[in-house]
Design an enzyme around this catalytic site. Structure first.
Site, PDB file in Angstrom:
ATOM      1  N   SER A   1       3.127  -3.424  13.979  1.00 14.72           N
ATOM      2  CA  SER A   1       2.568  -2.928  13.100  1.00 14.72           C
ATOM      3  C   SER A   1       1.245  -3.752  12.499  1.00 14.72           C
ATOM      4  O   SER A   1       1.642  -4.862  12.495  1.00 14.72           O
ATOM      5  CB  SER A   1       3.667  -2.771  11.839  1.00 14.72           C
ATOM      6  OG  SER A   1       2.931  -2.606  10.590  1.00 14.72           O
TER       7      SER A   1
ATOM      8  N   TYR B   1       7.037  -4.902   1.509  1.00 13.61           N
ATOM      9  CA  TYR B   1       7.090  -4.639   2.902  1.00 13.61           C
ATOM     10  C   TYR B   1       7.335  -5.820   3.745  1.00 13.61           C
ATOM     11  O   TYR B   1       7.300  -6.149   4.827  1.00 13.61           O
ATOM     12  CB  TYR B   1       5.825  -4.101   3.778  1.00 13.61           C
ATOM     13  CG  TYR B   1       5.723  -2.604   3.453  1.00 13.61           C
ATOM     14  CD1 TYR B   1       6.419  -1.836   4.427  1.00 13.61           C
ATOM     15  CD2 TYR B   1       5.338  -2.169   2.124  1.00 13.61           C
ATOM     16  CE1 TYR B   1       6.318  -0.355   4.284  1.00 13.61           C
ATOM     17  CE2 TYR B   1       5.314  -0.882   1.986  1.00 13.61           C
ATOM     18  CZ  TYR B   1       5.856  -0.076   2.939  1.00 13.61           C
ATOM     19  OH  TYR B   1       5.809   1.653   2.675  1.00 13.61           O
TER      20      TYR B   1
HETATM   21  N1  LIG Z   1       3.213   5.612  10.848  1.00 19.28           N
HETATM   22  C1  LIG Z   1       2.704   4.549  10.627  1.00 19.28           C
HETATM   23  O1  LIG Z   1       1.555   4.394   9.719  1.00 19.28           O
HETATM   24  C2  LIG Z   1       3.024   3.038  11.350  1.00 19.28           C
HETATM   25  C3  LIG Z   1       2.281   2.042  11.288  1.00 19.28           C
HETATM   26  C4  LIG Z   1       2.748   1.072  12.066  1.00 19.28           C
HETATM   27  C5  LIG Z   1       3.956   1.005  12.948  1.00 19.28           C
HETATM   28  N2  LIG Z   1       4.496   2.172  13.076  1.00 19.28           N
HETATM   29  C6  LIG Z   1       5.656   2.139  13.760  1.00 19.28           C
HETATM   30  O2  LIG Z   1       5.718   3.126  14.695  1.00 19.28           O
HETATM   31  C7  LIG Z   1       7.061   3.650  15.134  1.00 19.28           C
HETATM   32  C8  LIG Z   1       7.133   4.986  15.141  1.00 19.28           C
HETATM   33  O3  LIG Z   1       7.171   5.635  13.999  1.00 19.28           O
HETATM   34  P1  LIG Z   1       6.320   6.654  13.435  1.00 19.28           P
HETATM   35  O4  LIG Z   1       5.248   6.519  12.265  1.00 19.28           O
HETATM   36  O5  LIG Z   1       6.240   7.572  14.638  1.00 19.28           O
HETATM   37  O6  LIG Z   1       7.668   7.369  12.629  1.00 19.28           O
HETATM   38  P2  LIG Z   1       8.414   8.789  12.515  1.00 19.28           P
HETATM   39  O7  LIG Z   1       7.490   9.991  12.761  1.00 19.28           O
HETATM   40  O8  LIG Z   1       9.252   8.887  11.441  1.00 19.28           O
HETATM   41  O9  LIG Z   1       9.139   8.640  13.990  1.00 19.28           O
HETATM   42  C9  LIG Z   1      10.162   7.711  14.109  1.00 19.28           C
HETATM   43  C10 LIG Z   1      10.870   7.882  15.509  1.00 19.28           C
HETATM   44  O10 LIG Z   1      11.830   6.705  15.673  1.00 19.28           O
HETATM   45  C11 LIG Z   1      13.106   7.306  15.850  1.00 19.28           C
HETATM   46  N3  LIG Z   1      14.301   6.580  14.884  1.00 19.28           N
HETATM   47  C12 LIG Z   1      14.354   6.134  13.899  1.00 19.28           C
HETATM   48  N4  LIG Z   1      15.450   5.540  13.732  1.00 19.28           N
HETATM   49  C13 LIG Z   1      16.032   5.419  14.787  1.00 19.28           C
HETATM   50  C14 LIG Z   1      17.333   4.721  15.282  1.00 19.28           C
HETATM   51  N5  LIG Z   1      18.046   4.013  14.517  1.00 19.28           N
HETATM   52  N6  LIG Z   1      17.474   4.799  16.651  1.00 19.28           N
HETATM   53  C15 LIG Z   1      16.562   5.477  17.501  1.00 19.28           C
HETATM   54  N7  LIG Z   1      15.787   6.144  17.100  1.00 19.28           N
HETATM   55  C16 LIG Z   1      15.316   6.229  15.768  1.00 19.28           C
HETATM   56  C17 LIG Z   1      13.186   8.812  15.084  1.00 19.28           C
HETATM   57  O11 LIG Z   1      14.131   9.737  15.891  1.00 19.28           O
HETATM   58  P3  LIG Z   1      14.702  10.906  15.244  1.00 19.28           P
HETATM   59  O12 LIG Z   1      13.637  11.710  14.367  1.00 19.28           O
HETATM   60  O13 LIG Z   1      15.255  11.842  16.217  1.00 19.28           O
HETATM   61  O14 LIG Z   1      15.824  10.234  14.196  1.00 19.28           O
HETATM   62  C18 LIG Z   1      11.605   9.234  15.426  1.00 19.28           C
HETATM   63  O15 LIG Z   1      11.575   9.614  16.672  1.00 19.28           O
HETATM   64  C19 LIG Z   1       7.920   2.771  14.280  1.00 19.28           C
HETATM   65  O16 LIG Z   1       8.431   1.478  14.949  1.00 19.28           O
HETATM   66  C20 LIG Z   1       6.996   2.287  13.220  1.00 19.28           C
HETATM   67  O17 LIG Z   1       7.435   1.241  12.486  1.00 19.28           O
HETATM   68  C21 LIG Z   1       4.287   3.120  12.357  1.00 19.28           C
END
Ligand SMILES: NC(=O)c1ccc[n+]([C@@H]2O[C@H](COP(=O)([O-])OP(=O)(O)OC[C@H]3O[C@@H](n4cnc5c(N)ncnc54)[C@H](OP(=O)(O)O)[C@@H]3O)[C@@H](O)[C@H]2O)c1
Length: 258
Positions: A148, A160
């Site tokens: 991130s 955070y």
């Molecule tokens: N969006 C941002 O601004 C941002 C910025 C920096 C980094 N990130 C990182 O990007 C990654 C993906 O996040 P996203 O933004 O795409 O969020 P998201 O839309 O909420 O998607 C999260 C994904 O992770 C899965 N997940 C959550 N908890 C889990 C667990 N305990 N075991 C297995 N799977 C789990 C969810 O599965 P289900 O829905 O099936 O439960 C979903 O597929 C994360 O690591 C996040 O920290 C995001």
């Protein structure tokens, strides 16, 4: 786009939403078969599977709770079965450690329980999933860890500290694994997305759309990221086009907080 992942299989954790979905589709567009894991939203992973299949690719969905390391040996068995049954191979070419959750806690409100949850899902899970799946990863394969932009000094948002500390751990482990796994030609990289329109933080962008303009104003390219922006870079890092990149963290943020 070069289809240079053809005949390979890549596992993407958390592929039922957001960045994981974007990555799975971009990886499939490069010709790879995908194993898309989900936790509580099987329908999101099913959507990925049907889209990939509709475009002539191969995909399966498997359940995984990245916070529960004790389930990983059984998960590896499921992966082996899926590889044999659906992809006619015994190995994977890539692993994307993407699954995660966001949200913050002011320092004085952080509990040990909440801190442990960040640790289990954002650091311990991807670390030991990588160890568990390593025997299935082919020599010359590639691992991409989703960290991130909060790891960078310019993006220090109050609340955070727990989240960012785990992501920083993942970024650091990336560099060490790149050195340790290079003997097998395995490349390990991480990406640092900036604010990206996903469900992260309990659908924060949907609930508080006013933050989108604020974040876009802090992004030199003038908008927040979309899952496809991030997915394309993950697919590139897994591919032969990135054969000379390892141990690095790539910012994928449109110049957020530059
Ligand atoms: N969006 C941002 O601004 C941002 C910025 C920096 C980094 N990130 C990182 O990007 C990654 C993906 O996040 P996203 O933004 O795409 O969020 P998201 O839309 O909420 O998607 C999260 C994904 O992770 C899965 N997940 C959550 N908890 C889990 C667990 N305990 N075991 C297995 N799977 C789990 C969810 O599965 P289900 O829905 O099936 O439960 C979903 O597929 C994360 O690591 C996040 O920290 C995001």
């Amino acid at each position: 786009m070069t289809k240079n992942l053809t005949d390979h299989v890549v596992i993407i954790t958390g592929a039922s939403a957001g960045i994981g979905q974007g990555a799975a589709l971009a990886i499939a567009a490069r010709g790879a078969g995908v194993i898309a894991t989900y936790h509580s939203h099987p329908e999101g992973a099913d959507e990925v599977v049907s889209t990939v299949k509709a475009n002539g690719g191969r995909a399966v969905a498997l359940p995984l709770d990245i916070g529960r390391t004790e389930t990983f040996p059984a998960f590896r068995e499921q992966v082996s079965t899926a590889l044999a049954d659906e992809f006619d191979t015994a190995s994977i070419r890539g692993l994307v450690n993407n699954a995660g959750f966001g949200g913050g806690f002011a320092f004085d409100e952080m509990t040990e329980e909440a801190f442990d949850r960040y640790y289990r899902v954002l650091l311990r899970g991807p670390y030991f999933l990588t160890q568990t799946l390593l025997p299935l990863l082919s020599d010359g394969g590639s691992i991409v860890n989703v960290s991130s932009s909060s790891v960078r000094p310019g993006d220090t948002t109050v609340g955070y500290s727990g989240y960012a500390a785990m992501k920083a751990g993942l970024t650091t482990a990336t560099r060490y694994l790149a050195k340790e796994l290079a003997v097998r030609g395995i490349r390990v990289t991480s990406i640092a997305p900036g604010p990206t329109r996903t469900r992260l933080g309990g659908d924060a962008f949907e609930k508080y759309p006013e933050v989108i303009d604020e974040l876009a104003a802090k992004t030199v390219l003038g908008r927040i990221g979309e899952p496809a922006d991030i997915g394309a870079v993950i697919a590139f890092l897994l591919s032969e086009d990135a054969a000379w990149i390892t141990g690095e963290e790539i910012q994928v943020s449109g110049g957020y907080a530059l």
